[in-house]
Design a protein around this motif. Structure first.
Motif, PDB file in Angstrom:
ATOM      1  N   TYR A 161      -0.570   4.543  -3.472  1.00 53.16           N
ATOM      2  CA  TYR A 161      -1.429   5.732  -3.373  1.00 53.16           C
ATOM      3  C   TYR A 161      -2.813   5.367  -2.826  1.00 53.16           C
ATOM      4  CZ  TYR A 161       2.369   7.581  -6.137  1.00 53.16           C
ATOM      5  OH  TYR A 161       3.614   7.933  -6.579  1.00 53.16           O
ATOM      6  N   VAL A 162      -2.805   4.616  -1.745  1.00 53.43           N
ATOM      7  CA  VAL A 162      -4.030   4.343  -1.006  1.00 53.43           C
ATOM      8  C   VAL A 162      -3.744   4.641   0.464  1.00 53.43           C
ATOM      9  CG1 VAL A 162      -4.782   2.564  -2.622  1.00 53.43           C
ATOM     10  CG2 VAL A 162      -3.450   1.907  -0.608  1.00 53.43           C
ATOM     11  N   ARG A 163      -4.801   4.695   1.244  1.00 56.97           N
ATOM     12  CA  ARG A 163      -4.637   5.051   2.653  1.00 56.97           C
ATOM     13  C   ARG A 163      -5.325   4.026   3.542  1.00 56.97           C
ATOM     14  NH1 ARG A 163      -5.080  11.666   2.233  1.00 56.97           N
ATOM     15  NH2 ARG A 163      -4.404  11.763   0.079  1.00 56.97           N
ATOM     16  N   PHE A 164      -4.814   3.873   4.738  1.00 52.43           N
ATOM     17  CA  PHE A 164      -5.417   3.005   5.752  1.00 52.43           C
ATOM     18  C   PHE A 164      -5.818   3.885   6.935  1.00 52.43           C
ATOM     19  CE2 PHE A 164      -2.861  -1.188   4.873  1.00 52.43           C
ATOM     20  CZ  PHE A 164      -3.370  -1.241   3.593  1.00 52.43           C
ATOM     21  N   ALA A 168       2.673  -0.418  12.581  1.00 51.27           N
ATOM     22  CA  ALA A 168       1.750   0.191  11.608  1.00 51.27           C
ATOM     23  C   ALA A 168       2.193   1.618  11.308  1.00 51.27           C
ATOM     24  CB  ALA A 168       0.327   0.189  12.151  1.00 51.27           C
ATOM     25  N   ARG A 169       2.064   1.998  10.056  1.00 52.47           N
ATOM     26  CA  ARG A 169       2.481   3.339   9.639  1.00 52.47           C
ATOM     27  C   ARG A 169       1.305   4.128   9.092  1.00 52.47           C
ATOM     28  NH1 ARG A 169       6.528  -0.083   7.593  1.00 52.47           N
ATOM     29  NH2 ARG A 169       5.779   0.193   5.455  1.00 52.47           N
ATOM     30  N   TRP A 170       0.125   3.844   9.608  1.00 53.40           N
ATOM     31  CA  TRP A 170      -1.055   4.591   9.192  1.00 53.40           C
ATOM     32  C   TRP A 170      -1.761   5.154  10.428  1.00 53.40           C
ATOM     33  CZ3 TRP A 170      -0.927  -0.852   8.644  1.00 53.40           C
ATOM     34  CH2 TRP A 170      -1.838  -1.571   9.407  1.00 53.40           C
ATOM     35  N   ALA A 186       0.820  -1.216   0.000  1.00 51.66           N
ATOM     36  CA  ALA A 186       0.000   0.000   0.000  1.00 51.66           C
ATOM     37  C   ALA A 186       0.852   1.264   0.000  1.00 51.66           C
ATOM     38  CB  ALA A 186      -0.930  -0.003   1.207  1.00 51.66           C
ATOM     39  N   GLU A 187       2.036   1.186   0.589  1.00 57.97           N
ATOM     40  CA  GLU A 187       2.856   2.398   0.709  1.00 57.97           C
ATOM     41  C   GLU A 187       3.302   2.938  -0.651  1.00 57.97           C
ATOM     42  OE1 GLU A 187       6.335   1.442   3.023  1.00 57.97           O
ATOM     43  OE2 GLU A 187       7.364   0.578   1.303  1.00 57.97           O
ATOM     44  N   VAL A 188       3.235   2.107  -1.671  1.00 55.81           N
ATOM     45  CA  VAL A 188       3.603   2.583  -3.008  1.00 55.81           C
ATOM     46  C   VAL A 188       2.397   2.624  -3.943  1.00 55.81           C
ATOM     47  CG1 VAL A 188       5.993   1.819  -2.828  1.00 55.81           C
ATOM     48  CG2 VAL A 188       4.275   0.264  -3.779  1.00 55.81           C
TER      49      VAL A 188
END
Lengths: 171, 166
Positions: free
Chosen positions: A68-71, A91-93, A64-66
């Motif tokens: 262009y989506v968000r959590f 987690a990085r969101w 997901a980090e590449v």
């Protein structure tokens, strides 16, 4: 899919504001921005099913980090608990916190069978930028939760729909 | 987006800047000015592109961690070490404001991290020399932290964490 949830594909989630894991006020619409977004509601740090499902999201995070989506994850845990849980997971969101349970009631997502914790029903919504639900998964039973493949399929569908240049430009 | 946001370290208060603030070393010694411009063309030779959301002429004083790749060195923005620094920024408690700094669409030229209190840890400091400075009022705001987990730029000309195309 999504039986037993108050929101299904095609419905729009109401916007709301809650503190994140650091206590900053965040609005859902601003968090979603212009991207496809995975909004996850979960019972709390203590639930083994959540701990297992988070490992699935953590694995997907590296894609997901590449993409262009968000959590966004949402529970009734207060910010310090969410911050510690998030850090432990890696987690990085953004984690949203509803300890006063105003949003869980407003969304109709309170798990009524747990009168000790009054948590959210575990659910996953894949959202479009206008907060319209593309897909919804009822995770009350663990097997109702989306697999990584299902999330990829949903994120691909939303991305294809919202990115005008999905088909690579040709000469 | 026709206008760009530029940031530069300069000796004197600049003309025509959108915002500027005086800098000082940690011991209080003057360290010049940091200024931001909103315009298409580069305002001064040393200016670098910055996420415009961090600039606020009403912003409060604070501290900056300014990481700059030395002249003559080139570090690709997609370098694995630069990627990991961006991941580390998302994993940690957020700063008041953060932006990578760009000279062109391919290279990481530095980063600026703004905090209210001095903070010694800066993931970008593993990549290039860093200066820790006091910054006065009138330059840096308090934008919303990045949502995560995106570490990519929205178009190669836009400094991370700018979070939308256009």
């Amino acid at each position: 899919m999504a039986e037993g949830l108050p929101f299904a594909a095609g419905d729009a989630l109401p916007d709301f504001e809650l503190p994140d894991q650091n206590g900053n006020a965040r609005r859902l619409r601003e968090l979603v921005g212009t991207d496809a977004t995975v909004l996850q509601t979960f019972r709390g740090w203590w639930c083994p099913k959540e701990q297992r499902f988070f490992r699935r999201l953590i694995a997907l995070q590296d894609e997901a980090e590449v993409g262009y989506v968000r959590f966004v994850s949402l529970s009734v845990d207060p910010p310090p608990v969410s911050a510690a849980f998030r850090a432990g997971l890696g987690a990085r969101w953004t984690f949203l916190c509803d300890p006063d349970r105003g949003v869980v009631e407003r969304l109709g997502l309170r798990e009524t069978t747990d009168t000790l914790n009054d948590p959210f029903v575990p659910a996953v919504f894949v959202l479009r930028p206008d907060l319209q639900v593309h897909s919804a998964y009822n995770g009350y039973w663990f097997w109702g939760r989306p697999t990584a493949d299902e999330l990829v399929r949903d994120l691909r569908a939303v991305t294809r729909d919202i990115r005008a240049d999905w088909d690579a430009p040709t000469p | 987006m026709t206008e760009r946001c530029w940031l530069a370290l300069v000796d004197e208060p600049p003309h025509a800047a959108a915002a500027a603030a005086e800098l000082a070393e940690p011991d209080g010694a003057p360290a010049g000015w940091l200024a931001a411009w909103m315009q298409r063309a580069k305002p001064v030779r040393s200016a670098l592109r910055v996420d415009p959301r961090i600039v606020d002429p009403r912003g409060d004083r604070g501290w900056v961690s300014l990481v700059l790749v030395p002249p003559g060195f080139a570090l690709p923005f997609d370098d694995l070490a630069v990627q990991q620094a961006r991941r580390d920024v998302l994993a940690r408690p957020p700063a008041r404001a953060v932006s990578t700094l760009l000279r062109d669409s391919s290279h990481f030229q530095g980063a600026i991290t703004v905090t209210d209190q001095r903070r010694d840890a800066d993931p970008f400091a593993r990549l290039a020399p860093r200066r820790v400075l006091r910054v006065g009022r009138g330059l840096f705001g308090r934008p919303a932290p990045p949502v995560g987990p995106t570490i990519e730029r929205y178009g190669s000309a836009n400094p991370w964490p700018w979070d939308r195309y256009g």
